[in-house]
Design a protein around this motif. Structure first.
Motif, PDB file in Angstrom:
ATOM      1  N   ARG A  11       7.079   6.698 -13.373  1.00  0.00           N
ATOM      2  CA  ARG A  11       6.724   5.712 -14.398  1.00  0.00           C
ATOM      3  C   ARG A  11       5.127   5.257 -14.263  1.00  0.00           C
ATOM      4  NH1 ARG A  11      11.902   3.151 -13.813  1.00  0.00           N
ATOM      5  NH2 ARG A  11      10.776   1.318 -12.856  1.00  0.00           N
ATOM      6  N   ALA A  12       4.776   5.440 -12.809  1.00  0.00           N
ATOM      7  CA  ALA A  12       3.377   5.098 -12.331  1.00  0.00           C
ATOM      8  C   ALA A  12       2.395   6.159 -12.805  1.00  0.00           C
ATOM      9  CB  ALA A  12       3.350   4.615 -10.828  1.00  0.00           C
ATOM     10  N   LEU A  18      -1.782   8.735  -6.698  1.00  0.00           N
ATOM     11  CA  LEU A  18      -2.395   7.851  -7.275  1.00  0.00           C
ATOM     12  C   LEU A  18      -3.553   7.231  -6.522  1.00  0.00           C
ATOM     13  CD1 LEU A  18       0.849   6.072  -8.527  1.00  0.00           C
ATOM     14  CD2 LEU A  18      -0.882   7.008  -9.949  1.00  0.00           C
ATOM     15  N   MET A  19      -3.429   7.742  -5.148  1.00  0.00           N
ATOM     16  CA  MET A  19      -4.577   7.076  -4.155  1.00  0.00           C
ATOM     17  C   MET A  19      -5.589   8.396  -4.203  1.00  0.00           C
ATOM     18  SD  MET A  19      -1.978   5.554  -1.487  1.00  0.00           S
ATOM     19  CE  MET A  19      -3.215   4.734  -0.072  1.00  0.00           C
ATOM     20  N   THR A  21      -0.683  -2.689  -2.930  1.00  0.00           N
ATOM     21  CA  THR A  21       0.273  -1.321  -3.184  1.00  0.00           C
ATOM     22  C   THR A  21      -0.183  -0.367  -2.189  1.00  0.00           C
ATOM     23  OG1 THR A  21      -1.438  -0.648  -5.063  1.00  0.00           O
ATOM     24  CG2 THR A  21       0.528  -1.904  -5.753  1.00  0.00           C
ATOM     25  N   GLN A  22      -1.317  -0.291  -1.909  1.00  0.00           N
ATOM     26  CA  GLN A  22      -1.627   0.911  -0.743  1.00  0.00           C
ATOM     27  C   GLN A  22      -1.198   0.280   0.582  1.00  0.00           C
ATOM     28  OE1 GLN A  22      -6.216   1.201  -0.058  1.00  0.00           O
ATOM     29  NE2 GLN A  22      -5.808   1.302  -2.165  1.00  0.00           N
ATOM     30  N   ALA A  23      -0.952  -1.058   0.964  1.00  0.00           N
ATOM     31  CA  ALA A  23      -0.805  -1.564   2.358  1.00  0.00           C
ATOM     32  C   ALA A  23       0.322  -0.630   2.891  1.00  0.00           C
ATOM     33  CB  ALA A  23      -0.130  -2.899   2.287  1.00  0.00           C
ATOM     34  N   GLU A  24       0.075  -0.428   4.424  1.00  0.00           N
ATOM     35  CA  GLU A  24       1.174   0.057   4.908  1.00  0.00           C
ATOM     36  C   GLU A  24       2.224  -1.073   5.679  1.00  0.00           C
ATOM     37  OE1 GLU A  24      -0.087   2.509   8.307  1.00  0.00           O
ATOM     38  OE2 GLU A  24      -1.944   3.072   7.103  1.00  0.00           O
ATOM     39  N   MET A  39      -2.489   2.255  -7.474  1.00  0.00           N
ATOM     40  CA  MET A  39      -2.602   2.360  -5.910  1.00  0.00           C
ATOM     41  C   MET A  39      -3.921   1.965  -5.515  1.00  0.00           C
ATOM     42  SD  MET A  39       0.540   2.850  -4.745  1.00  0.00           S
ATOM     43  CE  MET A  39       0.262   3.484  -3.021  1.00  0.00           C
ATOM     44  N   LYS A  40      -4.733   1.480  -6.369  1.00  0.00           N
ATOM     45  CA  LYS A  40      -6.037   1.044  -5.872  1.00  0.00           C
ATOM     46  C   LYS A  40      -6.126  -0.217  -5.343  1.00  0.00           C
ATOM     47  CE  LYS A  40      -7.539   5.118  -6.840  1.00  0.00           C
ATOM     48  NZ  LYS A  40      -7.753   5.461  -8.282  1.00  0.00           N
ATOM     49  N   TYR A  89      -4.674  -7.191   4.487  1.00  0.00           N
ATOM     50  CA  TYR A  89      -5.717  -6.452   5.342  1.00  0.00           C
ATOM     51  C   TYR A  89      -6.426  -5.338   4.334  1.00  0.00           C
ATOM     52  CZ  TYR A  89      -6.802  -2.633   8.495  1.00  0.00           C
ATOM     53  OH  TYR A  89      -7.407  -1.840   9.168  1.00  0.00           O
ATOM     54  N   ARG A 119       3.211  -1.068  -8.550  1.00  0.00           N
ATOM     55  CA  ARG A 119       2.549   0.287  -8.680  1.00  0.00           C
ATOM     56  C   ARG A 119       2.559   0.391  -9.927  1.00  0.00           C
ATOM     57  NH1 ARG A 119       6.809   3.341  -7.551  1.00  0.00           N
ATOM     58  NH2 ARG A 119       6.774   3.061  -5.241  1.00  0.00           N
ATOM     59  N   GLU A 120       3.360   0.455 -11.154  1.00  0.00           N
ATOM     60  CA  GLU A 120       3.269   0.547 -12.273  1.00  0.00           C
ATOM     61  C   GLU A 120       2.187  -0.315 -13.052  1.00  0.00           C
ATOM     62  OE1 GLU A 120       6.489   1.402 -15.201  1.00  0.00           O
ATOM     63  OE2 GLU A 120       7.693   0.816 -13.523  1.00  0.00           O
ATOM     64  N   ARG A 139       0.466   8.908   4.047  1.00  0.00           N
ATOM     65  CA  ARG A 139       0.619   7.542   3.449  1.00  0.00           C
ATOM     66  C   ARG A 139       0.542   6.658   4.323  1.00  0.00           C
ATOM     67  NH1 ARG A 139       0.660   3.468   1.828  1.00  0.00           N
ATOM     68  NH2 ARG A 139       1.747   2.418   0.174  1.00  0.00           N
ATOM     69  N   PHE A 140       0.929   6.499   5.689  1.00  0.00           N
ATOM     70  CA  PHE A 140       0.791   5.518   6.559  1.00  0.00           C
ATOM     71  C   PHE A 140      -0.121   5.929   7.810  1.00  0.00           C
ATOM     72  CE2 PHE A 140       4.821   5.113   4.252  1.00  0.00           C
ATOM     73  CZ  PHE A 140       4.612   3.653   4.008  1.00  0.00           C
TER      74      PHE A 140
END
Lengths: 392, 270
Positions: B134-135, B171-172, A302-305, A297-298, A249, A292-293, B198-199
């Motif tokens: 760690r991220a 991070l976002m 990783t940013q998915a809900e 988060m781009k 998505y 994520r590491e 976040r959601f």
């Protein structure tokens, strides 16, 4: 074989190529010594980096993609697909794992959830794998089964190095009622197109819109090259399947998926594609930390809900999954009702909600979706185990 | 047994253990490096160097240590050749597998303020609990978050979840101003607001459905709620009846609700 070329990028793909002593004279090692510069090749007694014990760190995982290790596999190559689990609608399938790890770098790759080998590994003892299949074939000569080589490695991304496809295709001539599935995100097919086959090879591409390939599938072939490779395989008489998996998505997803469906339907006819499977993004919960590491988060992944599903994996909300499945299925159906469409690694609820048929009812596939193959294989394993016990 | 005056001992391995060394016992050292009793200035230390290995001696002094204590110890000792080869054995003694992930976590944790380290000890946080840190490319991003968590009223599981969502939001490219709690001391309301950030799609979708369900004309002694259960949301209907007559009446009322759900496509599409 010496005349078979390789992709121009292959010699620079790895910083170092390690060859285990026992594998030094194997065909794959000999070819590696021709392809890679001598200063990058090292003969070793054992795996070059220590096992991390449980899981690779982000740095170790990234490093594993730049180091290749050729060695003999000590276990059994021929196994049941791990998808055969209660709660999942699965397509009884067997796997032949000829390596471990991948030179591609998809953000969502499920290898991240279990890979603990610090170096991309290719097994040099293909004859053993062929022997295991031969034993099963002799025991169950009538049984129809599907075997895939793309579970723990991409089937073809390093095939210009290994040339395993050539030997597998030749082997499958002895088992014309079996089907071999080579599953890939590469476009490397030239190395096996001249091999005589029994019409039982399925070359299978994972497809996504080019926007997603750019965003989420680094080091894989562009969409146009994957489709061009599929056209070559069609011309050589191989079967094709496509996997829209994972559907991801993102803003503009409908336009992007509409475009990729249009690409497929304009270049292929329904009868030329054995099946098209759909699967929505999913991953093991613990995998999120490594993703994520490694990708921040781009990434759309990783940013998915996502939320924990009944089988423990993280998935999109069921309604969104159904919406995405229905959209892609409708796009295909808009073109023709004849496309064989199914869902992969998906819950029964999603199957029932979507427009796809259950796999058992898909023409041309139903015969492979039976419990007979699994029962026979369990029996085969049991016999093998007993024999090994006697020989010990 | 060899002893050394404390005045001749170094305290460079002082990893700020949470439990003070008992006053009734002499300090312990490894050669001239103190292992225990870092708060003492006078007296003697028993040198354990002649009795066994460094790790054995250390383990004898400290039966259990938290991840933060071990991180501090590692940060102070890892350049020392006496320790360098023995971290695997040391961490194994405390139930941890020494690997790159653990080493990275120790390095991050040891750089964060002592108050945060001690908070992770009090909550008994694991390497996995702290994985989101760690991220973060910049440790400075963790400072405000750490301060907020230390002062919060969150339970362990809530704190671990808040840490993960807050790191992800940072991070976002969400600013700390957007993320931080609206109250001086963070509580479970902060967790809800982090979840909504976040959601956002799920939160707003579920909220709309909850409101839609609440607007329906539920018969007496029946109720409906829109509930999220992992990757799906469900309509949860409850009723209580103490006679057949009442039960029939409720079913008639529920049929009207079904009809309005169907006509208006309130919760589900046809």
């Amino acid at each position: 074989m010496e005349k078979i070329g390789w992709h121009p990028d292959l010699p620079t793909k790895f910083d170092r190529v390690y060859i285990e002593d026992k594998s030094w004279n194997s065909p794959v090692a000999e070819r590696a010594r021709r392809i890679f510069p001598a200063e990058r090749i090292e003969r070793v007694k054992r795996q070059p980096f220590p096992e991390p014990g449980n899981q690779l760190s982000a740095a170790e995982y990234n490093r594993s993609k730049r180091h290749l290790y050729l060695c003999e596999y000590q276990g059994r190559f021929f196994k049941r697909c791990p998808g055969a689990r209660p709660g999942l609608a699965c397509c009884n399938y067997f796997v032949l794992n000829l390596g471990l790890g991948c030179d591609m770098n998809c953000t969502y790759c499920y290898l991240q959830s279990f890979l603990n080998t610090p170096v991309l590994t290719i097994y040099s003892n293909l004859p053993q794998a062929l022997e295991e299949m031969r034993e099963f074939l002799l025991e169950q000569p009538e049984l129809k089964i599907r075997i895939g080589t793309g579970e723990t490695v991409d089937s073809l991304s390093l095939d210009d190095l290994t040339l395993y496809s050539r030997e597998l295709i030749a082997f499958f001539r002895q088992a014309p009622h079996w089907r071999l599935e080579l599953k890939t995100k590469s476009a490397k097919v030239d190395q096996f197109l001249d091999v005589e086959h029994a019409g039982n090879i399925i070359v299978s591409w994972s497809l996504n819109p080019q926007h997603l390939i750019d965003h989420e599938e680094p080091d894989t072939a562009p969409l146009a090259e994957r489709l061009a490779a599929a056209r070559k395989c069609r011309a050589a008489g191989h079967h094709l399947t496509f996997h829209f998996d994972p559907l991801i998505y993102h803003e503009g997803w409908q336009d992007h998926y509409r475009q990729v469906v249009a690409e497929v339907t304009s270049q292929f006819a329904p009868h030329e594609v054995l099946s098209i499977s759909l699967g929505a993004l999913r991953f093991q919960p613990e995998q999120r930390h490594l993703m994520r590491e490694r990708f921040g988060m781009k990434s759309y992944v990783t940013q998915a809900e996502t939320f924990r599903s009944a089988d423990g994996k993280h998935r999109y909300d069921l309604d969104l999954r159904r919406e995405m499945f229905d959209f892609v299925l409708s796009e295909f159906r808009r073109h023709s009702e004849d496309w064989n469409l199914l869902l992969c690694m998906e819950t029964r609820e999603a199957w029932m909600g979507a427009l796809a048929a259950m796999p058992k009812s898909v023409p041309g596939l139903g015969e492979y979706f039976n419990g007979q193959a699994l029962t026979a294989f369990r029996e085969h394993q049991k016999q093998n185990y007993n024999e090994q016990g006697r020989n010990r | 047994m060899k002893t050394l005056p404390l005045s001749q001992c170094n305290k460079s391995w002082d990893f700020k253990p949470l439990v003070a060394w008992p006053r009734t016992l002499p300090a312990m050292s490894w050669g001239s490096e103190l292992l225990t009793g870092f708060d003492r200035d006078s007296g003697v230390a028993v040198d354990l160097a002649e009795t066994g290995s460094l790790v054995e001696g250390f383990r004898a002094c400290y039966a259990s240590l938290t991840l933060a204590e071990l991180s501090r110890l590692w940060s102070r000792t890892h350049p020392n050749p006496n320790w360098a080869e023995h971290f695997e054995e040391l961490f194994r003694g405390y139930g941890l597998r020494w690997n790159d992930e653990l080493r990275t976590t120790c390095a991050i944790l040891a750089e964060l303020p002592l108050a945060f380290q001690n908070w992770t000890s009090s909550k008994q946080l694991s390497v996995r609990d702290l994985a989101p840190l760690r991220a973060l490319a910049e440790r400075s991003q963790a400072l405000e978050l750490g301060t907020t968590l230390v002062a919060s009223k969150l339970s362990k599981s809530e704190a671990v979840q808040a840490l993960e969502w807050a790191v992800e939001l940072l991070l976002m490219d969400r600013s700390w101003e957007e993320i931080r709690p609206s109250t001086a001391i963070a509580d479970s309301r902060w967790l809800s607001s982090l979840k909504a950030l976040r959601f956002p799609q799920m939160t707003s979708g579920d909220r709309q459905q909850q409101q839609a369900v609440a607007r329906l004309a539920w018969p007496p002694r029946t109720s409906g709620h829109w509930l999220r259960q992992g990757d799906k949301a469900v309509l949860d209907v409850r009723l209580q009846a103490d006679s057949l007559e009442e039960f029939r009446g409720q079913l008639r009322g529920l049929q009207k609700i079904e009809a309005s759900l169907k006509d208006q496509e309130v919760l589900w599409k046809k």
